[in-house]
Enzyme design. Structure first.
Site, mmCIF file in Angstrom:
data_model
loop_
_atom_site.group_PDB
_atom_site.id
_atom_site.type_symbol
_atom_site.label_atom_id
_atom_site.label_comp_id
_atom_site.label_asym_id
_atom_site.label_seq_id
_atom_site.Cartn_x
_atom_site.Cartn_y
_atom_site.Cartn_z
ATOM 1 N N LYS A 163 4.294 14.234 6.561
ATOM 2 C CA LYS A 163 3.374 13.903 7.018
ATOM 3 C C LYS A 163 3.501 15.413 8.332
ATOM 4 C CE LYS A 163 2.395 9.190 5.590
ATOM 5 N NZ LYS A 163 2.452 7.477 5.798
ATOM 6 N N GLN A 203 3.924 3.425 9.137
ATOM 7 C CA GLN A 203 4.552 3.690 7.943
ATOM 8 C C GLN A 203 4.455 2.066 7.314
ATOM 9 O OE1 GLN A 203 4.961 6.594 6.504
ATOM 10 N NE2 GLN A 203 5.587 5.645 4.246
ATOM 11 N N ASP A 225 -5.242 4.454 8.339
ATOM 12 C CA ASP A 225 -5.729 4.221 6.828
ATOM 13 C C ASP A 225 -6.159 3.258 6.544
ATOM 14 O OD1 ASP A 225 -2.659 5.111 6.542
ATOM 15 O OD2 ASP A 225 -1.131 3.966 7.074
#
Lengths: 307, 307
Positions: free
Chosen positions: A67, A111, A134
């Site tokens: 990422k 994460q 997200d």
């Protein structure tokens, strides 16, 4: 089921259009890069993405590193916090709160999976819905489910599935769609997105009695269940578009690693029946990070009212 | 379509079990009354429901009056605010904020529809999610959509539909369910509830190309689309359970009022094919207020940690 090879023989008459996720993801990353440069030149703002990693899982470290690399390549500034496995929920939430208040951060990502002693819900709910790139906050899912409302962010993987359909010219409105799997991260938001795009959606899951029969009615299939080669050729309506989200390792003595990755769909069989299909790997996989970059850019644009 | 009578002749061989919503609603109101008395006797708390009515629509006034009467009957204290049609959004939100902070109020309900100059979303979002007994807040819808999460409240009408299925002994897990209509108030949450109960759910809506074919696959049908007699006998799988949420007025010169109410399902035809069906009126209608009372009681119990 033999997870290694679903088709007895691989014939050469495959006819489905292969949806090249790697190529589409590359295009999107380029588009995002151009927009970021334009924003920087025009208003001097660079989008920022904060990633919080707890513990030292190898796979999570790899994801976070990828990422960061993808951010660098398009001009997103990335901020990283690494906490030890035994960090407290409070510490994680404190870092989230700092990023919530930091005007140079436009997206915050925790994460997953988190260590077992932490409550995912408490932690994900702490992310400001305006920076929830997200798209996992219940408010974002609720808005996604509701008519006349729009979420701030759509979760990256299902957004990537929709983007692949759109860019492959697959019509969605009025079509029958079947989503296999109902996870919070892929299946459920994918079904809500297809529904918002005016498909007629059915969700197939572990308690469904006749998944093959229902799936065979679908013009569009999104498979996100995590079972290698579950969807066989007989499940597929001729000409259907198939988005395969599964990434399942199966033993393969012929591979130097001893295994290879296959999807939830038996590609060898499906590619002879379907009209279009994503490969695994190289289909949905590369789209997830591309969508994360796109969500981060959108967030910075929204916060700075840049069009 | 002839909205007055969907069946050419009404035969006497109707075989479906009639799901008596009036009776079930009465049972639920009695159960709620008993629990409220127990709570009052044990901890001295009486549940409170605040209703905000803006404008002077006759139908809304009737609904609010009926809710107040139903509260009185079970021992819920009701608080009412009536604002003029030209009240500002700010005034409504101010009243909501006062009720949010009032410990004697456990549920807050804003009667819809609101005057056109108001933004429903701003107003409904102002209700504390812990007092959102209508269950319309995006957080509550999001939690309803998500696996492993539960909303504080489930919207009353779809909750009433599920209660009718449960109390009629209709098995849901593993069954095919079709929801016709996808409104935020009924169709969408009904689909999410059926999905949470492990049905395999399809949503049929105005853009669906073959609603009859899909509906005929369903073991359970929830019709909430607002079109008189849309669902004909030919749409129904023999033995299916049908919950008809529609309440549509159709001309009827034989009625003293000049009209009568019919559902979204052609009852005369459906009752010969279905295994169980709700009548209109007397089916889902009475359940909505019963569920509102039940949600208000649940809220008071949760806030006061009373089991």
């Amino acid at each position: 089921m033999d997870g290694f090879s679903c088709a007895a023989t691989v014939l050469a008459d495959a006819s489905a259009k292969i949806i090249d996720g790697k190529l589409v993801a590359k295009q999107i990353r380029e588009e995002v890069g151009v927009e970021i440069a334009r924003m920087k030149d025009t208003i001097g703002v660079v989008p920022g993405l904060a990633v919080i990693l707890v513990g030292s899982r190898k796979d999570s470290q790899t994801y976070v590193r990828n990422k960061k690399k993808a951010c660098d390549a398009v001009g997103i500034k990335s901020y990283e916090v690494n906490l030890p496995e035994d960090a407290s929920e409070y510490e994680v939430i404190k870092h989230i709160a700092t990023f919530n208040d930091d005007p140079s951060v436009h997206g915050i990502l925790v994460q997953l999976p988190l260590p077992r002693h932490m409550n995912d819900e408490n932690i994900l709910n702490a992310v400001s819905i305006e920076k929830d790139v997200d798209g996992f906050h219940p408010v974002n899912i609720g808005r996604l489910a509701m008519q006349g409302r729009d979420p701030f962010f759509v979760p990256c993987t299902p957004k990537g599935c929709m983007e692949l359909l759109h860019r492959s010219g697959v019509e969605i409105k009025g079509k029958r769609a079947v989503v296999i799997g109902r996870s919070n991260i892929v299946g459920t938001p994918a079904a809500l997105l297809l529904q918002k795009a005016n498909a007629t959606v059915s969700i197939v899951h572990s308690k469904t009695k006749n998944p093959e029969e229902i799936t065979r009615q679908a013009d569009i299939i999104i498979a996100a269940v995590g079972v290698a080669n579950l969807v066989r050729g007989s499940w597929i309506k001729p000409g259907a578009a198939i988005i395969d989200v599964g990434i399942n390792p199966v033993d393969d003595p012929a591979s130097p690693r001893g295994y290879r990755l296959v999807g939830d769909v038996c590609f060898e069989e499906a590619s002879k029946v379907a009209g279009a299909i994503t490969p695994v790997p190289g289909g949905v996989g590369p789209m997830t990070i591309a969508m994360l970059l796109s969500n981060t850019l959108d967030s910075a644009k929204r916060i700075h009212k840049f069009k």
